[in-house]
Design a protein around this motif. Sequence first.
Motif, PDB file in Angstrom:
ATOM      1  N   LYS A 418      -2.635   2.627  12.006  1.00 48.42           N
ATOM      2  CA  LYS A 418      -3.674   3.380  11.915  1.00 48.42           C
ATOM      3  C   LYS A 418      -3.490   4.895  12.108  1.00 48.42           C
ATOM      4  CE  LYS A 418      -6.869   0.200  14.216  1.00 48.42           C
ATOM      5  NZ  LYS A 418      -7.740  -0.124  15.388  1.00 48.42           N
ATOM      6  N   THR A 420      -0.905   6.268  10.476  1.00 48.52           N
ATOM      7  CA  THR A 420      -0.159   6.712   9.135  1.00 48.52           C
ATOM      8  C   THR A 420      -1.771   6.731   8.158  1.00 48.52           C
ATOM      9  OG1 THR A 420       1.498   5.345   9.432  1.00 48.52           O
ATOM     10  CG2 THR A 420       0.965   6.012   7.094  1.00 48.52           C
ATOM     11  N   ILE A 421      -2.463   5.736   8.411  1.00 49.09           N
ATOM     12  CA  ILE A 421      -3.810   5.664   7.667  1.00 49.09           C
ATOM     13  C   ILE A 421      -4.573   7.158   7.777  1.00 49.09           C
ATOM     14  CG2 ILE A 421      -6.085   4.795   7.268  1.00 49.09           C
ATOM     15  CD1 ILE A 421      -4.601   2.058   8.081  1.00 49.09           C
ATOM     16  N   GLY A 422      -4.641   7.424   9.004  1.00 56.97           N
ATOM     17  CA  GLY A 422      -5.558   8.447   9.294  1.00 56.97           C
ATOM     18  C   GLY A 422      -4.607   9.892   8.694  1.00 56.97           C
ATOM     19  N   ALA A 423      -3.392   9.848   8.701  1.00 63.31           N
ATOM     20  CA  ALA A 423      -2.755  11.249   8.389  1.00 63.31           C
ATOM     21  C   ALA A 423      -2.854  11.263   6.744  1.00 63.31           C
ATOM     22  CB  ALA A 423      -1.310  10.935   8.855  1.00 63.31           C
ATOM     23  N   HIS A 424      -2.831   9.996   6.153  1.00 62.02           N
ATOM     24  CA  HIS A 424      -2.712  10.219   4.567  1.00 62.02           C
ATOM     25  C   HIS A 424      -4.214  10.108   4.013  1.00 62.02           C
ATOM     26  CE1 HIS A 424       1.587  10.440   4.143  1.00 62.02           C
ATOM     27  NE2 HIS A 424       1.686   9.788   5.477  1.00 62.02           N
ATOM     28  N   GLY A 425      -5.249  10.055   4.856  1.00 65.90           N
ATOM     29  CA  GLY A 425      -6.523   9.892   4.288  1.00 65.90           C
ATOM     30  C   GLY A 425      -6.603   8.444   3.363  1.00 65.90           C
ATOM     31  N   LEU A 426      -6.138   7.509   3.859  1.00 68.16           N
ATOM     32  CA  LEU A 426      -6.231   6.259   3.334  1.00 68.16           C
ATOM     33  C   LEU A 426      -7.256   5.296   4.115  1.00 68.16           C
ATOM     34  CD1 LEU A 426      -2.758   5.475   2.597  1.00 68.16           C
ATOM     35  CD2 LEU A 426      -4.025   6.436   0.930  1.00 68.16           C
ATOM     36  N   LYS A 427      -7.627   4.169   3.453  1.00 69.19           N
ATOM     37  CA  LYS A 427      -8.092   2.931   3.943  1.00 69.19           C
ATOM     38  C   LYS A 427      -7.414   1.870   4.458  1.00 69.19           C
ATOM     39  CE  LYS A 427     -12.963   3.888   1.805  1.00 69.19           C
ATOM     40  NZ  LYS A 427     -13.961   3.473   1.017  1.00 69.19           N
ATOM     41  N   GLN A 430      -5.818  -0.049   1.554  1.00 66.87           N
ATOM     42  CA  GLN A 430      -4.788   0.994   0.582  1.00 66.87           C
ATOM     43  C   GLN A 430      -3.418   1.013   1.305  1.00 66.87           C
ATOM     44  OE1 GLN A 430      -7.681   4.149   0.765  1.00 66.87           O
ATOM     45  NE2 GLN A 430      -7.225   4.357  -1.474  1.00 66.87           N
TER      46      GLN A 430
END
Length: 467
Positions: A418, A420-427, A430
């Motif tokens: 979660k 990493t998703i937030g840091a890279h702007g992913l869903k 993805q």
Amino acid sequence: MNNTNTKAVRTRIAPSPTGFLHLGTARTALYSWAYARHYGGKFVLRIEDTDVARSTQDSVDQILAAMHWLGLDYDEGPIYQMQRLERYQAVIDQLIAEGKAYRCYCSPEELDAMKAAQEARGEKRRYDGTWRPEPGKVLPPVPEGVTPVVRFKNPIDGDVVWDDLVKGTISINNREIDDLIIQRTDGVPTYNFAVVVDDWDMQISHVFRGDEHVNNTPWQINIFNALGAPLPKFGHMAVILGDDGQKLSKRRGAVSVTAYEEGGYLPEAMLNYLSRLGWSHGDDELFSREQLVSWFDGTHLNKSPAQWDPAKLEWVNSHYIKQADDARLAQLVAVQLAKRGITASVERLQPMCALFKDRCSTTVALADWLAMYFSQVEASAEERAAHLNDSIRPALRSLADKFATLEWNKAAIQAAIKETIGAHGLKMPQLAIPVRVLVCGRAQTPSVDAVLELFEKEIVIERLQSF
């Protein structure tokens, strides 16, 4: 309808050890076993090994292993026919002495000529009674150096009638059958004679068998009557058809019971599925061994052939896989993995089985999933192309770095993903799908954090860094 009689129920299975225990014989064994257990009777295992040229100890061992795997425990046996030759000889001598059997000296060539002549005249091919003794009949002189066979003196007139447990009343006229050979020139009895003496001596009360034996039954009944022996009740079951609509048999299309064990099927699933191939209890499809015994009273046996359906068997097996104890599944999967050169402990496999068993119809399929934890995996080129690209590489590297310092458990893995998703702007998909492709070799798995938790952390990091 109650198909029992006043004497104790005693059933038997009598396979010939000339190959594996195939599915039709396994079903017969199952019905015979269930019937005996339902009525508190006895179930006997007899090995019909008088086909000396084709019988093997390997086949015997395979039959016993298949019976054991299915859980068809027998109360008596295995009893081997070749160990009972003296008994058969005594009964043959008795029948000859009573004028109910006789020696026949016809050569194979004479028999062939006899039947060819009958065929030319448009008559049924049968033994013409050359050596059959009758009042006032002069028999041919006994040829020198010829070892005779022994034939049963079958009644000429009347009908053989029995009330079949499956087919109802069956009647065959005695003129349709001839004088059966009951002992060959080598002194070994033939099937139709030995089976009668065995069933008589073993006090078999009910005989379940395939309907290919219907034509043998009149001879057998006449031999029972000639011996003054009580008749068992007969139930001739319809055949099992393969995918091509032809009868499954040992020589054509049938697969051994043990092949299904090796193929990752559970014995309770095979027992459940086999029992429904020719018998039913209302609309019940899934039931326990105990329920089968409680319900199997000899009624509701189908007259029509059953169709072997691999997809239905898989469905039944998947049900039992889901219900199975995880420790038991882990033991079975360990065996499957060992065939692939993978050594895995039951302790480590157990939580893996718990996670993946809902997706699998066999323990082979379960092993296919779990192999990724112990050996290299490689996703297909299509999946790699679809889910791995340069834009996702930084997120994967970042996640691998986070994993390196992580306490390895599901909650921590989920938190790192979660983050990493937030840091890279992913869903979630993805990142989660590329992780699955690299670590698991496939894009679809159960929850990614639950799957990763069961890996060794170093393997996950190494596979993430491989892209």
